[in-house]
Motif scaffolding. Structure first.
Motif, PDB file in Angstrom:
ATOM      1  N   GLY A  69       0.814  -1.202   0.000  1.00 17.37           N
ATOM      2  CA  GLY A  69       0.000   0.000   0.000  1.00 17.37           C
ATOM      3  C   GLY A  69       0.851   1.258   0.000  1.00 17.37           C
ATOM      4  N   VAL A  70       1.997   1.227   0.687  1.00 17.28           N
ATOM      5  CA  VAL A  70       2.914   2.367   0.681  1.00 17.28           C
ATOM      6  C   VAL A  70       3.589   2.486  -0.680  1.00 17.28           C
ATOM      7  CG1 VAL A  70       4.934   3.407   1.763  1.00 17.28           C
ATOM      8  CG2 VAL A  70       3.269   2.178   3.165  1.00 17.28           C
ATOM      9  N   VAL A  71       4.006   1.360  -1.245  1.00 19.20           N
ATOM     10  CA  VAL A  71       4.633   1.371  -2.570  1.00 19.20           C
ATOM     11  C   VAL A  71       3.688   1.978  -3.606  1.00 19.20           C
ATOM     12  CG1 VAL A  71       5.434  -0.101  -4.456  1.00 19.20           C
ATOM     13  CG2 VAL A  71       6.195  -0.558  -2.125  1.00 19.20           C
ATOM     14  N   ALA A  72       2.414   1.609  -3.527  1.00 20.54           N
ATOM     15  CA  ALA A  72       1.428   2.076  -4.500  1.00 20.54           C
ATOM     16  C   ALA A  72       0.941   3.491  -4.233  1.00 20.54           C
ATOM     17  CB  ALA A  72       0.232   1.118  -4.522  1.00 20.54           C
ATOM     18  N   GLY A  73       1.336   4.076  -3.113  1.00 16.10           N
ATOM     19  CA  GLY A  73       0.916   5.438  -2.806  1.00 16.10           C
ATOM     20  C   GLY A  73      -0.417   5.543  -2.101  1.00 16.10           C
ATOM     21  N   ARG A  74      -1.001   4.420  -1.709  1.00 16.33           N
ATOM     22  CA  ARG A  74      -2.276   4.474  -0.986  1.00 16.33           C
ATOM     23  C   ARG A  74      -2.071   4.816   0.489  1.00 16.33           C
ATOM     24  NH1 ARG A  74      -2.738  -0.154  -4.124  1.00 16.33           N
ATOM     25  NH2 ARG A  74      -2.284  -1.495  -2.339  1.00 16.33           N
ATOM     26  N   LEU A  75      -0.859   4.578   0.995  1.00 20.80           N
ATOM     27  CA  LEU A  75      -0.523   4.852   2.390  1.00 20.80           C
ATOM     28  C   LEU A  75       0.765   5.658   2.437  1.00 20.80           C
ATOM     29  CD1 LEU A  75      -1.114   1.262   3.843  1.00 20.80           C
ATOM     30  CD2 LEU A  75      -2.639   3.224   4.118  1.00 20.80           C
ATOM     31  N   ASP A  76       0.903   6.473   3.465  1.00 22.60           N
ATOM     32  CA  ASP A  76       2.133   7.243   3.661  1.00 22.60           C
ATOM     33  C   ASP A  76       3.179   6.442   4.429  1.00 22.60           C
ATOM     34  OD1 ASP A  76       1.086   9.582   2.464  1.00 22.60           O
ATOM     35  OD2 ASP A  76       0.064  10.090   4.329  1.00 22.60           O
TER      36      ASP A  76
ATOM     37  N   LEU B 264      11.196   0.447  -0.247  1.00 22.40           N
ATOM     38  CA  LEU B 264      10.835   1.329   0.846  1.00 22.40           C
ATOM     39  C   LEU B 264      12.024   1.555   1.766  1.00 22.40           C
ATOM     40  CD1 LEU B 264       7.312  -0.051   1.876  1.00 22.40           C
ATOM     41  CD2 LEU B 264       7.843   1.765   0.241  1.00 22.40           C
ATOM     42  N   ALA B 265      12.013   2.677   2.448  1.00 22.39           N
ATOM     43  CA  ALA B 265      12.992   2.939   3.508  1.00 22.39           C
ATOM     44  C   ALA B 265      12.378   2.498   4.828  1.00 22.39           C
ATOM     45  CB  ALA B 265      13.335   4.430   3.552  1.00 22.39           C
TER      46      ALA B 265
ATOM     47  N   TRP C  55       8.455   3.941   4.743  1.00 26.27           N
ATOM     48  CA  TRP C  55       7.872   4.955   3.865  1.00 26.27           C
ATOM     49  C   TRP C  55       8.579   4.892   2.515  1.00 26.27           C
ATOM     50  CZ3 TRP C  55      11.191   5.832   7.867  1.00 26.27           C
ATOM     51  CH2 TRP C  55      12.414   6.423   7.558  1.00 26.27           C
ATOM     52  N   HIS C  56       7.974   5.523   1.515  1.00 29.03           N
ATOM     53  CA  HIS C  56       8.591   5.541   0.194  1.00 29.03           C
ATOM     54  C   HIS C  56       9.617   6.669   0.158  1.00 29.03           C
ATOM     55  CE1 HIS C  56       9.224   5.506  -4.099  1.00 29.03           C
ATOM     56  NE2 HIS C  56       8.482   4.416  -4.191  1.00 29.03           N
ATOM     57  N   PRO C  57      10.872   6.368  -0.181  1.00 28.04           N
ATOM     58  CA  PRO C  57      11.906   7.404  -0.115  1.00 28.04           C
ATOM     59  C   PRO C  57      11.696   8.550  -1.091  1.00 28.04           C
ATOM     60  CG  PRO C  57      12.757   5.402  -1.153  1.00 28.04           C
ATOM     61  CD  PRO C  57      11.406   5.059  -0.597  1.00 28.04           C
TER      62      PRO C  57
ATOM     63  N   GLY D 144       9.500  13.562   3.847  1.00 29.90           N
ATOM     64  CA  GLY D 144       9.931  14.718   4.613  1.00 29.90           C
ATOM     65  C   GLY D 144       9.376  14.751   6.019  1.00 29.90           C
ATOM     66  N   ARG D 145       8.319  13.967   6.272  1.00 34.59           N
ATOM     67  CA  ARG D 145       7.714  13.913   7.606  1.00 34.59           C
ATOM     68  C   ARG D 145       8.160  12.695   8.386  1.00 34.59           C
ATOM     69  NH1 ARG D 145       1.952  13.292   6.165  1.00 34.59           N
ATOM     70  NH2 ARG D 145       2.456  13.263   3.964  1.00 34.59           N
ATOM     71  N   ALA D 146       9.021  11.876   7.782  1.00 35.67           N
ATOM     72  CA  ALA D 146       9.363  10.582   8.380  1.00 35.67           C
ATOM     73  C   ALA D 146      10.029  10.747   9.748  1.00 35.67           C
ATOM     74  CB  ALA D 146      10.266   9.789   7.438  1.00 35.67           C
ATOM     75  N   ALA D 147      10.938  11.711   9.890  1.00 36.69           N
ATOM     76  CA  ALA D 147      11.643  11.870  11.162  1.00 36.69           C
ATOM     77  C   ALA D 147      10.680  12.200  12.299  1.00 36.69           C
ATOM     78  CB  ALA D 147      12.713  12.960  11.039  1.00 36.69           C
ATOM     79  N   ALA D 148       9.710  13.081  12.014  1.00 33.74           N
ATOM     80  CA  ALA D 148       8.739  13.445  13.053  1.00 33.74           C
ATOM     81  C   ALA D 148       7.839  12.268  13.394  1.00 33.74           C
ATOM     82  CB  ALA D 148       7.898  14.632  12.585  1.00 33.74           C
ATOM     83  N   VAL D 149       7.380  11.539  12.377  1.00 33.48           N
ATOM     84  CA  VAL D 149       6.504  10.389  12.623  1.00 33.48           C
ATOM     85  C   VAL D 149       7.263   9.314  13.387  1.00 33.48           C
ATOM     86  CG1 VAL D 149       5.145   8.558  11.519  1.00 33.48           C
ATOM     87  CG2 VAL D 149       5.045  10.900  10.632  1.00 33.48           C
ATOM     88  N   LEU D 150       8.538   9.118  13.048  1.00 34.58           N
ATOM     89  CA  LEU D 150       9.354   8.133  13.762  1.00 34.58           C
ATOM     90  C   LEU D 150       9.468   8.497  15.239  1.00 34.58           C
ATOM     91  CD1 LEU D 150      11.287   5.697  13.818  1.00 34.58           C
ATOM     92  CD2 LEU D 150      13.125   7.282  13.177  1.00 34.58           C
TER      93      LEU D 150
END
Length: 333
Positions: free
Chosen positions: A135-142, A160-161, A272-274, A280-286
Motif C-alpha cells: 500500500g505504501v509502494v502504490a501510494g495508498r498509504l504514507d 521502501l525505507a 515509507w517511500h523514499p 519529509g515527515r518521516a523523522a517526526a513520525v518516527l
C-alpha cells in the motif's frame, strides 16, 4: 484493432503458462475466448506469436520480440501509475497510516492527532505486513508500522525505507492461575506440554517459534491460530498459552512473562517511500512512534529486560534485500 496493455498482459500470461488452457485458467477466461483474443492480437501485430505443439505453446520470433517489449513496457506503466497516485495523494494534509494489530498504531494515531489537531489521520489495518507495505509502494498509504521477527528483512525492502522503532523480546501470556504465573521468567522447555495460540501473519515468526521449540527439545502439540480477542480468551480460560509482544497491555485474567534467554525477538519498524512527499515527515513520525512504544511499555503487564540482543541505532535506515524470511503464518499479538 489498436494494441492495448491488456493485450500485452494476455501475451505474457500465455508465455508464462506455457499453454492456452493454463493461461485461460489463470486469466479467468474460457479457452475459446482466449484463443479468439489471441487471434485478434496476432492480426493486429501482423503474424503468429505462438506455435502450438503437443506440449503446449512456444513463442515465435515475433512472439519473442513482443514479449521482450512487454517486459519493459508493463513494469514501466505500473511504476507510472504508482508515482501518479503518490503525487496526487501526497499533497493532501494529514497522515495515512497502515499497521498490524497492537497498541503502537493506536498510540501513534493519538500522538499525531495531539501534535496537529487540524490534520486528518486515517488508518488501514491488516494481518499482512506485505499488504501494508505494498500500500505504501502504490501510494495508498504514507507510512507502514509493522513488525518482523528477529533479523528478518521487512517486506518491499528494496523499494521502501525502513527504520527500527524499537526491539523487544517476545513474551508468553499465561492465565493468572497457571502454575508458572508467579515466575519472573518462563523457559520454553517448561511449556513443552502446553497448547498454544497466536494470530495470523505472513512473516517467518511461525517458523522461528517452531525452531526455538525444537532447540528447547519439543514440538508444539497444538497451535490455535485466531484473532487477538480469541487468543486472549483461550489464555484466560486456561485452554492455551500465547505469545505476545512486550507492549501487550495489562489484561484481566492474564499475566505476561519474558521467555528466559529471549529466544524470540520482535522488531517494530516504520516504513515509507523514499521518493514520496511523506518522506519529509518521516523523522517526526518516527519520533512519535518511538514515544508511542515507550507509552505502550509503561502500560503493559511488564517491561522487557535489557540486553536482549544487538541494537539498531536510532534513525538507522534499513536497505536490505527483498523478502521476509522463509515460511508463512503467525505473529505475536
Amino acid at each position: 484493432m489498436d494494441l492495448e496493455l491488456r493485450h500485452l498482459k494476455t501475451v505474457r500470461a500465455i508465455a508464462e503458462a506455457g499453454s492456452l488452457t493454463r493461461a485461460a485458467t489463470a486469466l479467468g477466461l474460457a479457452q475459446p475466448a482466449l484463443s479468439a483474443q489471441l487471434k485478434r492480437i496476432e492480426r493486429a501485430l501482423g503474424g503468429a506469436l505462438f506455435v502450438r505443439g503437443r506440449d503446449g505453446v512456444r513463442a515465435t520470433a515475433l512472439g519473442d520480440l513482443v514479449l521482450d517489449r512487454a517486459r519493459v513496457v508493463l513494469p514501466a506503466v505500473c511504476e507510472l501509475q504508482e508515482e501518479a497516485v503518490r503525487f496526487a495523494r501526497d499533497g493532501a494534509a494529514g497522515h495515512r497510516l497502515g499497521g498490524t494489530h497492537g497498541p503502537l498504531l493506536g498510540g501513534l494515531v493519538d500522538r499525531l492527532a495531539r501534535a496537529a489537531p487540524d490534520d486528518r489521520v486515517t488508518t488501514y489495518t491488516s494481518w499482512s505486513e506485505r499488504e501494508i507495505a505494498q500500500g505504501v509502494v502504490a501510494g495508498r498509504l504514507d507510512f507502514a508500522l509493522v513488525g518482523v521477527c528477529g533479523e528478518s528483512s521487512p517486506p518491499e525492502a528494496g523499494r521502501l525505507a525502513w527504520t527500527e522503532v524499537a526491539r523487544d523480546p517476545v513474551y508468553v501470556m499465561l492465565a493468572t492461575g497457571h502454575p508458572l504465573a508467579p515466575r519472573p521468567h518462563v523457559s520454553l522447555a517448561e511449556l513443552a506440554d502446553a497448547d498454544w495460540t497466536d494470530v495470523p501473519g505472513d512473516g517467518c515468526f511461525g517458523d522461528c517459534f517452531a525452531a526455538a521449540c525444537v532447540r528447547s527439545g519439543f514440538t508444539p502439540a497444538r497451535v490455535y491460530e485466531t484473532d487477538t480477542a480469541s487468543c486472549v480468551h483461550l489464555v484466560q480460560v486456561g485452554r492455551a498459552v500465547g505469545l505476545c509482544r512486550a507492549t501487550f497491555p495489562a489484561t484481566p485474567g492474564i499475566v505476561t512473562r519474558p521467555l528466559a534467554g529471549a529466544p524470540l525477538l520482535w522488531r517494530h519498524l516504520l516504513g515509507w517511500h523514499p521518493e514520496g512527499r511523506a518522506a519529509g515527515r518521516a523523522a517526526a513520525v518516527l519520533g512519535h512512534a518511538r514515544d508511542a512504544h515507550a507509552e505502550a511499555l509503561a502500560r503493559s503487564a511488564g517491561r522487557p529486560p535489557t540486553g536482549t540482543g544487538p541494537e539498531t541505532g536510532p534513525g538507522t535506515v534499513l536497505r536490505t534485500g527483498p523478502g521476509t524470511g522463509p515460511g508463512p503464518t503467525r505473529a505475536a499479538p
